[in-house]
Enzyme design. Structure first.
Site, PDB file in Angstrom:
ATOM      1  NE  ARG A 254       5.547   8.524   1.966  1.00 37.79           N
ATOM      2  CZ  ARG A 254       5.994   6.799   1.596  1.00 37.79           C
ATOM      3  NH1 ARG A 254       5.970   6.444   0.541  1.00 37.79           N
ATOM      4  NH2 ARG A 254       7.514   7.116   2.407  1.00 37.79           N
ATOM      5  CD  GLU A 283       0.052   4.064   4.183  1.00 41.59           C
ATOM      6  OE1 GLU A 283       0.833   3.052   5.080  1.00 41.59           O
ATOM      7  OE2 GLU A 283      -0.739   4.060   3.185  1.00 41.59           O
ATOM      8  CG  HIS A 302       3.124   1.268   2.373  1.00 44.09           C
ATOM      9  ND1 HIS A 302       2.703   2.315   3.143  1.00 44.09           N
ATOM     10  CD2 HIS A 302       4.356   1.289   2.193  1.00 44.09           C
ATOM     11  CE1 HIS A 302       3.567   2.827   2.569  1.00 44.09           C
ATOM     12  NE2 HIS A 302       5.070   2.453   1.677  1.00 44.09           N
TER      13      HIS A 302
END
Length: 336
Positions: A254, A283, A302
Site C-alpha cells: 500500500r 491513486e 496498481h
C-alpha cells in the site's frame, strides 16, 4: 457480530448484474433454500434488504480507495443502507478502503480474498526486481529511441543479483511466494513482520519496529505487508537513509506504507538507486508526479495482482464461504 445464518428463509445476497448472470446458478446451489440474488437496481427500486454482499472486481472497477466511481458508489451506498447486512466478501486481499472500515465498525463481518492473487503479485514483484537489477528501464529507453546501447558501453556493469540480500516486509501469501522465487534464484532473504520469530522455513525474522536493524545490509527492500497502525509510514525519511545508495525499493503493498515525498527525494538525489512502485499515497497517481518520469523508477497503476485467473479464484473463495455461512460454520479469511 457472528456471520451465521439463523433462518429457514432464503438468504438475500447483493451481487453485481454480471455475477448474477455468470455465477447465479453456482451461488444458488450453496444454500437451501436457494438464496435470492439482488442487484443495486433491485435495492434502489424496491427498497430490498439483504444479508450478504459480494464485492466482486467488476463492482469496484476503476475506483480506488481515494476516488470512487459512480457505479461503485451505488453499490457502497446500498451496503450502507441495509440494516440487515451481516457479511460482506470482497475481491481484494487488502481491506483498507473506507467503506470496509465503516462496515466493520458497525459489526458487519468482512472476509477477503487474500491468497487469490498471491502468486501473481509475487511474480510482478520479482519481475520488477529483475528489470531494475538488469537495467531494463535504461535498455527500453534506448530501444524506443532506436539506439544501440550495450551495457558494456555504460559502466559500471549491473551487479550480480545472485548473492544479494532482500528484506521482505510482510509474511502473508505474497511475501512467502516472493521469498520462494528469490531463494530459487540465489538471493539471501530476511523477513520483517509482526513477530521476530524465525519463519517456518528457517529465515531470520524481525518485528516491524526493528526494521532499522535490517536496512543497512539490504539490497532489495520489498514491501508486501498490509496497511495497519504498525506499518503506516513504516518506511520514512530516516529509514530510507539507512539503506545503501545502491539499494532498490519495491512496493506492492500500500502506498501509505512509505513516506512518498521522502522516497521521491531519495530517488532524485541518488540516495536510493531505484524503485518499482505499483501503489501510491493517492491513486490514481497524479499526472504531474515525478515518479512517472524518473529514469530509475518503474511505476505501474496498481496492476501487480491482475491476471485472467483471479476472478475465478475469488468467486470460488466466495462460494466456499457462502457454503460455510449457510451451514453456520466459521468463515475463512475473516478481516480482524
Amino acid at each position: 457480530m457472528n456471520a451465521t445464518a439463523h433462518s429457514t428463509q432464503p438468504l438475500r445476497i447483493l451481487v453485481s448484474e454480471q455475477q448474477r448472470v455468470q455465477q447465479g446458478e453456482r451461488i444458488r446451489a450453496c444454500a437451501t433454500p436457494a438464496p435470492e440474488l439482488l442487484t443495486v437496481d433491485d435495492v434502489e427500486q424496491r427498497g430490498a434488504q439483504f444479508d450478504i454482499a459480494f464485492v466482486s472486481r467488476d463492482v469496484t472497477g476503476l475506483s480506488t480507495k481515494h476516488e470512487t466511481q459512480p457505479e461503485t458508489a451505488r453499490f457502497y451506498n446500498a451496503m450502507r443502507a441495509s440494516p440487515s447486512l451481516r457479511w460482506v466478501h470482497i475481491h481484494s486481499a487488502g481491506a483498507d478502503r473506507p467503506i470496509y472500515m465503516e462496515l466493520l465498525a458497525r459489526g458487519v463481518t468482512l472476509t477477503s480474498s487474500a491468497g487469490s492473487n498471491a502468486e501473481v503479485v509475487a511474480q510482478s514483484a520479482v519481475t520488477g526486481l529483475l528489470m531494475l537489477g538488469r537495467r531494463f528501464p535504461e535498455l527500453l529507453r534506448a530501444q524506443q529511441q532506436g539506439h544501440w546501447a550495450p551495457l558494456i558501453d555504460r559502466p559500471p556493469l549491473p551487479a550480480d543479483i545472485h548473492g544479494q540480500t532482500a528484506a521482505i516486509v510482510g509474511w502473508g501469501g505474497i511475501g512467502q511466494a516472493i521469498a520462494r522465487i528469490l531463494l530459487a534464484i540465489g538471493l539471501n532473504v530476511q523477513v520483517v513482520r509482526s513477530s521476530a520469530a524465525t519463519t517456518d522455513n528457517g529465515l531470520p525474522s524481525h518485528a516491524f519496529e526493528d526494521i532499522a536493524n535490517v536496512l543497512p545490509k539490504t539490497d532489495w527492500l520489498i514491501l508486501a505487508c498490509p496497511l495497519s497502525d504498525r506499518t503506516r509510514q513504516l518506511i520514512n525519511r530516516d529509514r530510507l537513509a539507512l539503506l545503501p545508495t545502491t539499494a532498490h525499493l519495491i512496493n506492492i503493498s500500500r502506498g501509505d506504507v512509505v513516506d512518498e515525498p521522502a522516497l521521491i527525494d531519495a530517488l532524485g538525489t541518488g540516495k536510493l538507486a531505484g524503485a518499482y512502485l505499483d501503489v501510491f499515497a493517492h491513486e490514481p497517481l497524479a499526472s504531474d508526479s515525478p515518479l512517472w518520469t524518473m529514469p530509475n523508477v518503474i511505476a505501474t497503476p496498481h496492476s501487480a495482482g491482475f491476471a485472467a485467473g483471479n476472478a475465478g479464484r475469488v468467486v470460488q473463495m466466495f462460494l466456499d464461504n457462502l457454503t460455510r455461512f449457510a451451514q453456520n460454520s466459521a468463515l475463512a479469511n475473516v478481516v480482524r
